[in-house]
Design a protein around this motif. Structure first.
Motif, PDB file in Angstrom:
ATOM      1  N   TYR B  61       0.839  -1.203   0.000  1.00 42.10           N
ATOM      2  CA  TYR B  61       0.000   0.000   0.000  1.00 42.10           C
ATOM      3  C   TYR B  61       0.877   1.258   0.000  1.00 42.10           C
ATOM      4  O   TYR B  61       0.690   2.163  -0.820  1.00 42.10           O
ATOM      5  CB  TYR B  61      -0.924  -0.006   1.226  1.00 42.10           C
ATOM      6  N   ARG B 142      -9.590  -4.894 -10.517  1.00 42.50           N
ATOM      7  CA  ARG B 142      -8.905  -3.818  -9.772  1.00 42.50           C
ATOM      8  C   ARG B 142      -8.252  -2.822 -10.732  1.00 42.50           C
ATOM      9  O   ARG B 142      -8.327  -1.612 -10.538  1.00 42.50           O
ATOM     10  CB  ARG B 142      -7.865  -4.404  -8.819  1.00 42.50           C
ATOM     11  N   ALA B 146      -9.102   0.941 -11.108  1.00 45.97           N
ATOM     12  CA  ALA B 146      -8.013   1.833 -10.682  1.00 45.97           C
ATOM     13  C   ALA B 146      -7.679   2.881 -11.740  1.00 45.97           C
ATOM     14  O   ALA B 146      -7.325   4.011 -11.391  1.00 45.97           O
ATOM     15  CB  ALA B 146      -6.774   1.023 -10.336  1.00 45.97           C
ATOM     16  N   ALA B 149      -9.981   5.728 -11.534  1.00 45.00           N
ATOM     17  CA  ALA B 149      -9.763   6.301 -10.195  1.00 45.00           C
ATOM     18  C   ALA B 149      -8.493   7.154 -10.182  1.00 45.00           C
ATOM     19  O   ALA B 149      -8.459   8.236  -9.589  1.00 45.00           O
ATOM     20  CB  ALA B 149      -9.665   5.189  -9.154  1.00 45.00           C
ATOM     21  N   LEU B 150      -7.460   6.667 -10.861  1.00 41.85           N
ATOM     22  CA  LEU B 150      -6.196   7.422 -10.914  1.00 41.85           C
ATOM     23  C   LEU B 150      -6.377   8.713 -11.709  1.00 41.85           C
ATOM     24  O   LEU B 150      -5.858   9.766 -11.314  1.00 41.85           O
ATOM     25  CB  LEU B 150      -5.099   6.561 -11.554  1.00 41.85           C
ATOM     26  N   SER B 153      -8.275  11.048  -9.607  1.00 43.18           N
ATOM     27  CA  SER B 153      -7.413  11.476  -8.497  1.00 43.18           C
ATOM     28  C   SER B 153      -6.527  12.643  -8.954  1.00 43.18           C
ATOM     29  O   SER B 153      -6.335  13.624  -8.237  1.00 43.18           O
ATOM     30  CB  SER B 153      -6.564  10.291  -8.024  1.00 43.18           C
ATOM     31  N   TYR B 217      -7.619   6.075  -1.988  1.00 42.60           N
ATOM     32  CA  TYR B 217      -8.556   5.270  -2.774  1.00 42.60           C
ATOM     33  C   TYR B 217      -7.870   4.481  -3.907  1.00 42.60           C
ATOM     34  O   TYR B 217      -7.985   3.247  -3.953  1.00 42.60           O
ATOM     35  CB  TYR B 217      -9.661   6.192  -3.284  1.00 42.60           C
ATOM     36  N   PRO B 218      -7.107   5.165  -4.798  1.00 49.28           N
ATOM     37  CA  PRO B 218      -6.467   4.365  -5.855  1.00 49.28           C
ATOM     38  C   PRO B 218      -5.450   3.357  -5.305  1.00 49.28           C
ATOM     39  O   PRO B 218      -5.377   2.217  -5.779  1.00 49.28           O
ATOM     40  CB  PRO B 218      -5.781   5.408  -6.751  1.00 49.28           C
ATOM     41  N   ILE B 221      -7.269   0.365  -3.837  1.00 49.62           N
ATOM     42  CA  ILE B 221      -7.814  -0.541  -4.863  1.00 49.62           C
ATOM     43  C   ILE B 221      -6.691  -1.464  -5.350  1.00 49.62           C
ATOM     44  O   ILE B 221      -6.835  -2.689  -5.385  1.00 49.62           O
ATOM     45  CB  ILE B 221      -8.391   0.258  -6.064  1.00 49.62           C
ATOM     46  N   LEU B 222      -5.561  -0.852  -5.699  1.00 49.93           N
ATOM     47  CA  LEU B 222      -4.470  -1.631  -6.301  1.00 49.93           C
ATOM     48  C   LEU B 222      -3.763  -2.558  -5.311  1.00 49.93           C
ATOM     49  O   LEU B 222      -3.194  -3.569  -5.701  1.00 49.93           O
ATOM     50  CB  LEU B 222      -3.451  -0.684  -6.954  1.00 49.93           C
ATOM     51  N   ALA B 231     -15.107  -0.234  -3.776  1.00 48.88           N
ATOM     52  CA  ALA B 231     -14.367   0.395  -4.878  1.00 48.88           C
ATOM     53  C   ALA B 231     -15.343   1.001  -5.885  1.00 48.88           C
ATOM     54  O   ALA B 231     -15.149   2.136  -6.344  1.00 48.88           O
ATOM     55  CB  ALA B 231     -13.469  -0.628  -5.554  1.00 48.88           C
TER      56      ALA B 231
END
Lengths: 264, 265
Positions: B61, B142, B146, B149-150, B153, B217-218, B221-222, B231
């Motif tokens: 993480y 994922r 992601a 999401a990225l 972000s 968050y991203p 997820i990853l 997610a």
């Protein structure tokens, strides 16, 4: 110049800083809040981690708070007394305004270091000290006057080490002409100081505990309150502070020779 | 669109000039990873699972968090925008058919491409040193979640920086506010600890704030810290915050221009 003259110059600078702070009261409030928030962030981090564990490297939650409080105390004192003076040094070297310090009839390093104070940093050092006292109280500790004096002395040694690191990183501006990114090196190194010495193992212990001085600066005073006077830790920190101050002054003086006064 | 492509290319050249700054920053980020490694090794020495996750998952993480920042975070865009307003450099944009938000966004993306490329080498070294310790989940969904999401972000982080830059229309000095917001973002963005370690109520509350979608968050997820349901729910809220912040940034620009006196330039 005699030490008394330096003291009078420093007091004049301190007076100027107080007047200036009173002129920009909103700015003072914002920056006090900034430092307070960062301290709170660190305390929250410990509180959250200790929800999931009883100890980190053998240190309980309030022992860890005491260690982090000590680290904050040293950092806030550094911010209060020296940080903004050195923040300006890089720019002054680039623009040639550093001539101003060389033209003064005193040691250039002392003149650079003592130009002004940041009262927000000093105000927050009181909060850091309050965290140390609160943690000691929660631990049921009753350190004697001797231990408290020794704690103060060791925090002072820690301040000398952090000051030396600040002088060292900023002295590289004489060669590189830009200290951008280098100040981040100080903050990154200082983060190791919030960890207990027992957390470092193997190569990490050799480099970060023995070669670089940041872990001892916080662990030595914190241990004095937690476990009483330990001559090995105290002498070690004393030796480290003298050694790093000598190195920093030597590098600063060497850097001065590189200074070529950029102004017209 | 061609004008923004040109701004992107100029931004690319400008960022390459500052490659050493990015390089220094990336090296220190790896040192930061060492701090994380030492701290969390000590935390996990007492218990094999923290918050239901093993050490490898938490390390993964933080590694992802540090790496992704070089691709999606705003570095000093707030200061750059602030300087352009203060020094009157935005005057030129008021006289040309260029949208300042899109112009700065083009430069932001070019800078992230350069910083992302530069961080690859130190990351490769770190991943090699941490080989066998990092634990990546294998579910294909994922990556599919992601990627948007990225992207969002990056929009959120840029928009927040842009809004802070806009404060210059009203305030002389924004540095204090920027660092204040960094403190909030570091804690509510999950940069100091994974947000799922907070009490359940606080974790739930954090999901309604934009900071959650900046970095936690991203990376969550990853690294497998959140499941599919959370997610997917997050994508909708992240989209809301992206649109809200972009809208707010544009609103501040319009309101700010009313106060702007076009000094200098």
């Amino acid at each position: 110049m005699t030490p008394l003259t330096y003291l009078r110059i420093w007091l004049a600078g301190a007076r100027y800083s107080v007047v200036r702070t009173m002129m920009f009261r909103g700015d003072f409030a914002v920056w006090s809040l900034v430092e307070f928030f960062w301290m709170t962030v660190n305390i929250l981090m410990i509180a959250v981690i200790y929800r999931h564990t009883a100890s980190i490297a053998g240190w309980s939650e309030y022992q860890m708070m005491l260690l982090v409080g000590t680290s904050m105390l040293i950092q806030r004192l550094l911010m209060g007394f020296f940080w903004s003076n050195f923040y300006e040094m890089g720019r002054n070297i680039r623009t040639g305004a550093f001539d101003f310090y060389l033209a003064q009839p005193g040691n250039p390093l002392v003149m650079v270091s003592t130009r002004k104070l940041d009262l927000d940093g000093l105000a927050n050092s009181m909060i850091a000290l309050a965290l140390v006292i609160y943690s000691a109280h929660r631990l049921g500790l009753h350190p004697g006057i001797g231990d408290c004096l020794l704690y103060g002395l060791l925090v002072l040694c820690g301040l000398v080490v952090h000051y030396s690191l600040l002088v060292l990183t900023n002295s590289f501006t004489f060669w590189l002409k830009s200290a951008q990114g280098l100040e981040a090196s100080y903050f990154t190194l200082a983060e190791f100081g919030r960890l207990p010495r027992e957390a470092f193992k193997g190569l990490g212990s050799l480099v970060l505990v023995w070669l670089l001085p940041v872990v001892v600066t916080t662990n030595a005073p914190a241990r004095t309150i937690l476990h009483g006077f330990n001559p090995v830790w105290a002498l070690w920190l004393l030796a480290v502070s003298v050694l790093w101050l000598v190195i920093a002054v030597a590098v600063f003086n060497r850097g001065l020779r590189q200074y070529s006064s950029a102004s017209s | 669109m061609d004008k923004y492509r040109q701004a992107f290319l100029i931004g690319l050249q400008g960022s390459i000039v500052y490659r050493w700054n990015f390089a220094v920053r990336s090296v220190f980020s790896i040192v930061q990873l060492l701090v994380v490694f030492i701290l969390w090794s000590a935390v996990y020495a007492g218990s094999p699972r923290v918050g239901g996750f093993v050490f490898g998952q938490t390390l993964t993480y933080f590694t992802l968090l540090i790496v992704l920042q070089f691709f999606t975070s705003a570095f000093n865009e707030d200061y750059q925008i602030s300087e352009e307003i203060r020094n009157g450099l935005i005057n030129q944009f008021l006289l040309k058919p260029i949208d300042y938000f899109l112009y700065r966004l083009s430069i932001f993306f070019s800078a992230r491409i350069v910083s992302g490329a530069i961080v690859v080498a130190p990351v490769a070294v770190a991943v090699f040193l941490l080989r066998g310790r990092l634990v990546f989940p294998h579910e294909g969904w994922r990556l599919a979640v992601a990627l948007p999401a990225l992207a969002m972000s990056a929009f959120i982080q840029f928009s927040i920086a842009y809004c802070f830059g806009m404060l210059t229309f009203w305030l002389l000095e924004i540095q204090g506010f920027v660092i204040l917001s960094m403190a909030v973002e570091s804690i509510l963005g999950g940069q100091l600890f994974p947000l799922d370690l907070m009490p359940a109520g606080l974790f739930r509350a954090a999901q309604f704030l934009p900071f959650y979608y900046q970095t936690y968050y991203p990376a969550a997820i990853l690294s497998g810290r959140i499941g599919r349901e959370l997610a997917l729910q997050g994508l909708a809220l992240q989209l809301f915050w992206t649109l809200a912040l972009v809208g707010f940034a544009r609103f501040l620009w319009r309101r700010g221009l009313r106060r702007y006196t076009a000094v200098g330039g």
